[in-house]
Write a protein that holds these residues in place. Sequence first.
Motif, short mmCIF file in Angstrom:
data_model
loop_
_atom_site.label_atom_id
_atom_site.label_comp_id
_atom_site.label_asym_id
_atom_site.label_seq_id
_atom_site.Cartn_x
_atom_site.Cartn_y
_atom_site.Cartn_z
N TYR A 1 0.84 -1.19 0.00
CA TYR A 1 0.00 0.00 0.00
C TYR A 1 0.87 1.24 0.00
CZ TYR A 1 1.02 -0.06 5.02
OH TYR A 1 1.67 -0.07 6.23
N SER A 2 0.29 2.36 -0.39
CA SER A 2 1.09 3.56 -0.60
C SER A 2 0.93 4.60 0.52
CB SER A 2 0.73 4.20 -1.93
OG SER A 2 -0.66 4.52 -1.98
N ASP A 3 -0.19 4.58 1.24
CA ASP A 3 -0.46 5.61 2.24
C ASP A 3 0.11 5.22 3.60
OD1 ASP A 3 -3.47 7.47 3.23
OD2 ASP A 3 -1.42 7.53 3.98
N ARG A 4 1.19 5.91 4.02
CA ARG A 4 1.82 5.58 5.30
C ARG A 4 0.93 5.90 6.49
NH1 ARG A 4 6.94 4.04 5.65
NH2 ARG A 4 8.23 4.09 3.76
N GLY A 5 -0.11 6.71 6.25
CA GLY A 5 -1.03 7.03 7.33
C GLY A 5 -2.08 5.97 7.59
N SER A 6 -2.07 4.90 6.83
CA SER A 6 -3.04 3.83 7.01
C SER A 6 -2.90 3.22 8.39
CB SER A 6 -2.84 2.75 5.94
OG SER A 6 -2.97 3.31 4.65
N GLN A 7 -4.05 3.00 9.03
CA GLN A 7 -4.04 2.58 10.42
C GLN A 7 -4.50 1.15 10.61
OE1 GLN A 7 -6.53 5.42 12.36
NE2 GLN A 7 -5.20 7.15 11.91
N SER A 8 -5.42 0.72 9.77
CA SER A 8 -6.04 -0.59 9.96
C SER A 8 -6.01 -1.33 8.63
CB SER A 8 -7.49 -0.43 10.42
OG SER A 8 -7.57 0.46 11.51
N PHE A 9 -5.86 -2.64 8.74
CA PHE A 9 -5.70 -3.45 7.54
C PHE A 9 -6.59 -4.69 7.64
CE2 PHE A 9 -2.14 -0.96 6.09
CZ PHE A 9 -1.70 -0.39 7.27
N PHE A 10 -7.12 -5.09 6.51
CA PHE A 10 -8.11 -6.16 6.53
C PHE A 10 -7.90 -7.11 5.34
CE2 PHE A 10 -10.34 -3.70 9.61
CZ PHE A 10 -10.20 -2.37 9.21
N TRP A 11 -8.33 -8.32 5.56
CA TRP A 11 -8.44 -9.29 4.47
C TRP A 11 -9.89 -9.75 4.40
CZ3 TRP A 11 -4.98 -10.29 0.80
CH2 TRP A 11 -3.64 -9.97 1.05
N TYR A 12 -10.41 -9.68 3.17
CA TYR A 12 -11.76 -10.15 2.89
C TYR A 12 -11.67 -11.31 1.91
CZ TYR A 12 -13.72 -5.84 4.89
OH TYR A 12 -14.08 -4.83 5.73
N ARG A 13 -12.55 -12.26 2.07
CA ARG A 13 -12.66 -13.38 1.14
C ARG A 13 -13.94 -13.19 0.32
NH1 ARG A 13 -12.88 -18.69 4.30
NH2 ARG A 13 -14.94 -17.85 4.87
N GLN A 14 -13.84 -13.39 -0.98
CA GLN A 14 -15.00 -13.23 -1.84
C GLN A 14 -15.11 -14.44 -2.76
OE1 GLN A 14 -15.02 -9.76 -4.47
NE2 GLN A 14 -17.25 -9.77 -4.55
N TYR A 15 -16.13 -15.25 -2.53
CA TYR A 15 -16.41 -16.35 -3.44
C TYR A 15 -17.05 -15.80 -4.71
CZ TYR A 15 -15.47 -19.51 0.46
OH TYR A 15 -14.87 -20.20 1.50
N SER A 16 -16.89 -16.54 -5.79
CA SER A 16 -17.38 -16.10 -7.09
C SER A 16 -18.88 -15.78 -7.03
CB SER A 16 -17.11 -17.19 -8.13
OG SER A 16 -17.58 -16.78 -9.40
#
Lengths: 113, 110
Positions: free
Chosen positions: B25-40
């Motif tokens: 990611y490019s924004d150093r100010g990012s505070q929270s990070f997530f992973w989402y799963r998406q089925y077709s």
Amino acid sequence: SQTIHQWPATLVQPVGSPLSLECTVEGTSNPNLYWYRQAAGRGLQLLFYSIGIGQISSEVPQNLSASRPQDRQFILSSKKLLLSDSGFYLCAWDRGRNTGELFFGEGSRLTVL
Amino acid sequence: QKEVEQNSGPLSVPEGAIASLNCTYSDRGSQSFFWYRQYSGKSPELIMSIYSNGDKEDGRFTAQLNKASQYVSLLIRDSQPSDSATYLCALHTGGFKTIFGAGTRLFVKA
């Protein structure tokens, strides 16, 4: 428990026709609500968010609009659809704490012909 | 430069192997990070959240965050065919905007 519902699930509309997608949340009050669009092979694009009744913020200028007539209801509309409006429209809510954790409805797949 | 970059894949792993999904990611100010799963054909589902540097484990899933390198990853141990999906990396910078990557398609071969 909290649930979020969207309808219709699928629709095919001609260019120039109107659009109305509806989203409702159950089991919570004063949620933050969001409309995202996902085009084929692309990431989710935030279209609108709302922190309360009548309070709408637009992220992307376009021919879509949103309204929040009730606390747990969020509506996405268009007066005249464009081909580029095709996509998978997703309503989401967070727990009001603005943590970034989103919970999505089932989605509405729109095809504009 | 995109705000959140992911390899589109597909990433193919055999059943039982470790799947490693990466995101920058490019924004150093990012505070929270997530992973989402998406089925077709389905909507995304939140599977992991991580807020500080290091590893966070939840069952077969481990999220790793390195803010200095602006890098977040997801490891899936003992991969199953049911893990086959697109995995979306997302970040939150403190406003009302959660920014998503385009996703990595994972295919687990039985």
